[in-house]
Enzyme design. Structure first.
Site, PDB file in Angstrom:
ATOM      1  N   HIS A  22     -10.659   7.807   1.226  1.00 46.18           N
ATOM      2  CA  HIS A  22     -11.564   9.022   1.529  1.00 46.18           C
ATOM      3  C   HIS A  22     -13.125   9.453   0.720  1.00 46.18           C
ATOM      4  CE1 HIS A  22      -7.527  11.471   1.569  1.00 46.18           C
ATOM      5  NE2 HIS A  22      -7.955  11.504   3.313  1.00 46.18           N
ATOM      6  N   ASP A  70      -7.412   3.652  10.294  1.00 51.61           N
ATOM      7  CA  ASP A  70      -6.854   4.729  10.937  1.00 51.61           C
ATOM      8  C   ASP A  70      -7.330   4.020  12.496  1.00 51.61           C
ATOM      9  OD1 ASP A  70      -4.813   7.443   9.933  1.00 51.61           O
ATOM     10  OD2 ASP A  70      -6.756   7.061   8.510  1.00 51.61           O
ATOM     11  N   SER A  81      -3.038   6.096   1.606  1.00 55.24           N
ATOM     12  CA  SER A  81      -2.910   7.647   2.134  1.00 55.24           C
ATOM     13  C   SER A  81      -2.604   9.092   1.469  1.00 55.24           C
ATOM     14  CB  SER A  81      -1.729   7.184   2.853  1.00 55.24           C
ATOM     15  OG  SER A  81      -0.901   8.413   3.924  1.00 55.24           O
TER      16      SER A  81
HETATM   17  P1  AMP Z   1      -7.423  11.888   6.841  1.00 59.99           P
HETATM   18  O1  AMP Z   1      -7.351  13.033   5.837  1.00 59.99           O
HETATM   19  O2  AMP Z   1      -6.079  11.089   5.791  1.00 59.99           O
HETATM   20  O3  AMP Z   1      -6.895  12.490   7.758  1.00 59.99           O
HETATM   21  O4  AMP Z   1      -7.975  10.940   6.630  1.00 59.99           O
HETATM   22  C1  AMP Z   1      -9.528  11.515   7.118  1.00 59.99           C
HETATM   23  C2  AMP Z   1     -10.472   9.786   7.018  1.00 59.99           C
HETATM   24  O5  AMP Z   1      -9.971   8.973   5.996  1.00 59.99           O
HETATM   25  C3  AMP Z   1     -10.158   9.516   8.078  1.00 59.99           C
HETATM   26  O6  AMP Z   1     -10.318   8.655   8.640  1.00 59.99           O
HETATM   27  C4  AMP Z   1      -9.129   8.325   6.856  1.00 59.99           C
HETATM   28  O7  AMP Z   1      -8.942   7.034   8.172  1.00 59.99           O
HETATM   29  C5  AMP Z   1      -9.512   7.878   5.720  1.00 59.99           C
HETATM   30  N1  AMP Z   1      -9.016   7.484   4.651  1.00 59.99           N
HETATM   31  C6  AMP Z   1      -7.421   7.393   4.696  1.00 59.99           C
HETATM   32  N2  AMP Z   1      -7.041   6.491   4.071  1.00 59.99           N
HETATM   33  C7  AMP Z   1      -7.976   5.641   4.299  1.00 59.99           C
HETATM   34  C8  AMP Z   1      -7.799   4.202   2.859  1.00 59.99           C
HETATM   35  N3  AMP Z   1      -6.936   4.132   2.104  1.00 59.99           N
HETATM   36  N4  AMP Z   1      -8.870   3.619   3.601  1.00 59.99           N
HETATM   37  C9  AMP Z   1      -9.802   4.308   4.116  1.00 59.99           C
HETATM   38  N5  AMP Z   1     -10.372   5.069   4.406  1.00 59.99           N
HETATM   39  C10 AMP Z   1      -9.152   6.387   4.758  1.00 59.99           C
END
Ligand code: AMP
Length: 301
Positions: free
Chosen positions: A42, A155, A190
């Protein structure tokens, strides 16, 4: 409390007025949508926004409509105070952290369906997921009329869903895609990794190892996707507690399965380790979509 923590806005009206004021002042705005439980993945999106925009808004909202029945909405990690600490010193302008009631008021009934790209892979295992994602992202784009939005390649299908949404509904925002941030051993970061026990954490490594194995085979000249997939599966076979939902080599634009590996080929995997469902993906050859932005997405280095 760190005095550099960004201020929180929790109502839609206040958030929108604030962003409109920033833009009237001539400042460009980047938005980074998240569900919180922040990690370095993030934060890399925040850094990317900071590099190209004058002001960055981070949204933290665990969106109920993207979780299916029996999924982990209730237990999804909520760590707002810690998240604010991680965002301190990153020059974030504001954090938008609304309640579910603020986002979905009484009588709420609209849902966005972006069509074919949302039906395959994740869509076939989580049938209502992308409707929830597309709906909340469009709402966030209305509440935060930013110049650019930053998403993670982690994602991958979600990026294509958002690109389709923005193109089809004429949303005036540039969608920027940032590389996947991994732990030192390769596991894609993640928020759900916290669910893994230490033995499961070791098993989960099989996902990235299998993707990297595919990349290596392609680098050594193999182009038959069936053979590459078969070899990737053997990596997973050694990890008995990893149960695959799907493992495919697909076109990075359409997600159609590929028979021959080309520079558009992405390997995508979803698997369960214990009760935790993990996804990951990796291009099998260096990505060719950028530049020029054939895909309508801007892939950042
Ligand atoms: P989330 O909080 O899981 O909904 O993710 C929020 C944003 O962070 C989304 O655009 C995800 O694709 C991105 N994101 C999550 N994990 C990663 C990662 N390991 N590397 C880069 N971006 C990520």
């Amino acid at each position: 409390m760190n005095p550099n923590e960004p201020p929180i806005i929790s109502t839609k009206d206040a958030m929108r007025s604030h962003v409109l004021r920033l833009r009237r002042e001539g400042r460009s705005v980047g938005v980074v949508p998240t569900m919180g439980a922040l990690h370095a993945g993030h934060l890399s999106l925040v850094e990317a926004s900071r590099r190209s925009c004058d002001a960055t808004v981070v949204t933290i909202f665990v969106n109920p409509t993207q979780f299916g029945p029996g999924e982990d909405y209730q237990k999804y990690p909520r760590t707002l105070q810690r998240d604010l600490g991680l965002l301190a010193d990153l020059a974030v302008d504001t954090v938008f952290a609304p309640s579910a009631d603020e986002m979905y008021g009484i009588g709420y009934g609209t849902s966005i369906d972006v069509g074919q790209i949302s039906r395959t892979l994740e869509g076939s295992h989580r049938p209502t997921h992308f409707q929830g994602v597309a709906t909340v992202v469009l709402k966030l784009f209305q509440i935060i009329p930013a110049d650019r939005a930053f998403f993670g390649r982690k994602d991958f299908q979600q990026c294509l869903v958002i690109k389709t949404l923005v193109r089809d509904l004429d949303v005036p925002i540039e969608v920027c895609i940032c590389p996947t941030v991994r732990e030192a051993d390769g596991l894609a970061m993640s928020s759900r990794n916290v669910y893994l026990t230490p033995p499961q954490r070791r098993e989960a490594l099989a996902l990235s190892q299998c993707l990297f194995h595919g990349e290596k085979m392609v680098a050594s000249g193999e182009r038959d996707a069936g053979k590459v997939l078969a070899a990737m599966k053997t990596v997973l076979d050694a990890h008995l507690s990893v149960r695959i939902d799907y493992l495919v080599i697909a076109d990075g634009e359409t997600l159609a399965p590929m028979e021959q590996v080309t520079p558009r080929a992405i390997a995508l995997i979803a698997a369960r380790v214990g009760d935790t469902r993990l996804i990951d993906n990796h291009p099998l050859m260096p990505l060719v979509f950028n530049p020029p932005t054939e895909s309508g997405l801007r892939y950042l280095a």
